[in-house]
Scaffold this active site. Structure first.
Site, short mmCIF file in Angstrom:
data_model
loop_
_atom_site.label_atom_id
_atom_site.label_comp_id
_atom_site.label_asym_id
_atom_site.label_seq_id
_atom_site.Cartn_x
_atom_site.Cartn_y
_atom_site.Cartn_z
N LYS A 268 -9.80 -15.86 3.23
CA LYS A 268 -9.69 -15.52 4.93
C LYS A 268 -10.62 -15.27 5.48
O LYS A 268 -11.24 -15.68 6.11
CB LYS A 268 -8.33 -15.51 5.17
CG LYS A 268 -7.62 -15.95 4.70
CD LYS A 268 -6.08 -15.42 4.55
CE LYS A 268 -4.93 -16.10 4.03
NZ LYS A 268 -4.86 -18.01 4.82
N LEU A 269 -11.21 -13.91 5.35
CA LEU A 269 -12.22 -13.21 5.05
C LEU A 269 -13.52 -14.01 4.89
O LEU A 269 -14.77 -13.86 6.62
CB LEU A 269 -12.20 -12.18 4.62
CG LEU A 269 -11.10 -11.21 4.39
CD1 LEU A 269 -11.42 -9.88 3.90
CD2 LEU A 269 -11.09 -10.15 6.17
N SER B 105 -7.20 16.06 4.69
CA SER B 105 -9.44 16.05 5.28
C SER B 105 -10.35 15.75 5.22
O SER B 105 -11.65 15.96 5.76
CB SER B 105 -9.24 15.32 3.33
OG SER B 105 -8.63 14.23 3.43
N LYS C 27 1.54 4.55 -13.38
CA LYS C 27 2.52 4.86 -12.10
C LYS C 27 3.65 4.56 -12.01
O LYS C 27 4.53 5.44 -11.45
CB LYS C 27 1.50 3.83 -11.00
CG LYS C 27 1.99 3.97 -9.42
CD LYS C 27 1.00 3.92 -8.14
CE LYS C 27 0.61 4.40 -6.92
NZ LYS C 27 0.42 3.86 -6.25
N GLU D 262 -16.47 11.89 -0.91
CA GLU D 262 -16.02 12.41 -1.06
C GLU D 262 -14.81 12.32 -1.93
O GLU D 262 -14.69 13.77 -3.32
CB GLU D 262 -14.76 12.41 0.16
CG GLU D 262 -14.13 14.08 0.43
CD GLU D 262 -12.42 13.41 -0.34
OE1 GLU D 262 -11.60 14.47 -0.03
OE2 GLU D 262 -12.34 12.36 -0.35
N GLU E 133 -3.29 -4.39 -1.21
CA GLU E 133 -3.83 -3.07 0.05
C GLU E 133 -4.61 -3.61 0.57
O GLU E 133 -5.70 -3.67 0.04
CB GLU E 133 -3.41 -2.05 -0.99
CG GLU E 133 -3.42 -0.99 0.40
CD GLU E 133 -4.08 0.33 -0.41
OE1 GLU E 133 -3.45 1.34 0.12
OE2 GLU E 133 -4.71 0.67 -2.06
N ALA F 206 -16.31 8.61 2.76
CA ALA F 206 -14.81 8.51 1.67
C ALA F 206 -15.35 8.59 0.07
O ALA F 206 -14.80 9.25 -0.98
CB ALA F 206 -14.14 7.32 1.64
N LYS G 6 -5.16 -3.35 -10.46
CA LYS G 6 -5.46 -1.95 -11.35
C LYS G 6 -5.07 -2.29 -12.44
O LYS G 6 -4.71 -3.48 -13.01
CB LYS G 6 -4.12 -1.10 -11.15
CG LYS G 6 -3.74 -0.06 -9.50
CD LYS G 6 -3.01 0.22 -9.24
CE LYS G 6 -2.26 1.23 -8.50
NZ LYS G 6 -3.82 2.60 -8.23
N GLU H 250 -19.67 -6.22 7.11
CA GLU H 250 -20.48 -6.00 5.94
C GLU H 250 -20.86 -6.76 4.43
O GLU H 250 -21.44 -6.97 4.39
CB GLU H 250 -20.59 -4.11 6.30
CG GLU H 250 -21.89 -4.01 6.23
CD GLU H 250 -23.60 -4.28 6.46
OE1 GLU H 250 -24.57 -4.59 5.37
OE2 GLU H 250 -23.09 -4.97 7.50
#
Length: 192
Positions: free
Chosen positions: A14-15, A108, A47, A148, A133, A145, A39, A32
């Site tokens: 779709k993108l 943060s 998790k 960091e 996600e 990000a 995972k 871009e």
């Protein structure tokens, strides 16, 4: 895992179509880069265990929103919201959750738009609604990000408060630069 890979493939397609549409229409490319990941089974198990949940396919599908992840890097902040709006117009994409860390940054200094969407994956004998996600960031947000994360989470020592304050200050400078670059782009568009 194949079901989640298929969910990612559908969103990436779709993108890609949106990018091609912009190119054919002579519009600026609003994406871009696109990166994706799944995972690992070990990470999924850890998790589920951490949350005290059963380790099963059903439990994984119902309780975890970030097994499949896509990061969309955009030139400008407005591109982020345009991509979000275009994606959510698709009738097969359902918005499950939205966290706007651009309008409300994390303590943060982290900025990004997080969407959890659900998309149907059709197999030969079944259909699975898969959660994916999607993180949408500008190039500058991604730069901050990524570094960091490297500084904060890949170190074995605790991060001193002075370093945390410095990281937040840098995030604020980058956010200001993001806004200024978009203002320059808008000004240049008016000259055309």
């Amino acid at each position: 895992i194949m079901v989640y890979e298929s969910g990612i493939t559908q969103i990436e397609t779709k993108l890609d179509i949106l990018n091609k549409e912009n190119k054919i229409a002579g519009r600026r490319n609003s994406i871009e880069t696109v990166k994706s990941r799944i995972k690992t089974p070990q990470s999924i198990i850890e998790k589920l265990e951490k949350k005290g949940l059963p380790i099963s396919f059903t439990s994984m599908m119902e309780n975890l929103n970030d097994i499949a992840g896509i990061r969309v890097i955009c030139p400008y902040i407005s591109d982020i919201y345009n991509i979000k709006n275009m994606l959510l117009k698709h009738p097969d994409i359902t918005l499950i959750e939205e966290k706007d860390y651009i309008k409300d940054p994390k303590e943060s200094g982290y900025r990004s738009l997080h969407l959890v969407v659900e998309i149907p994956v059709y197999l030969s004998e079944s259909t699975h609604n898969v959660k994916v996600e999607i993180q949408l960031r500008t190039i500058a947000m991604d730069f901050w990000a990524t570094l960091e994360h490297e500084l904060r989470y890949k170190t074995t020592t605790s991060v001193p408060e002075s370093v945390r304050r410095e990281l937040k200050r840098v995030a604020e400078n980058i956010a200001m630069t993001d806004k200024e670059m978009e203002e320059i782009a808008i000004e240049l568009q008016h000259l055309e």
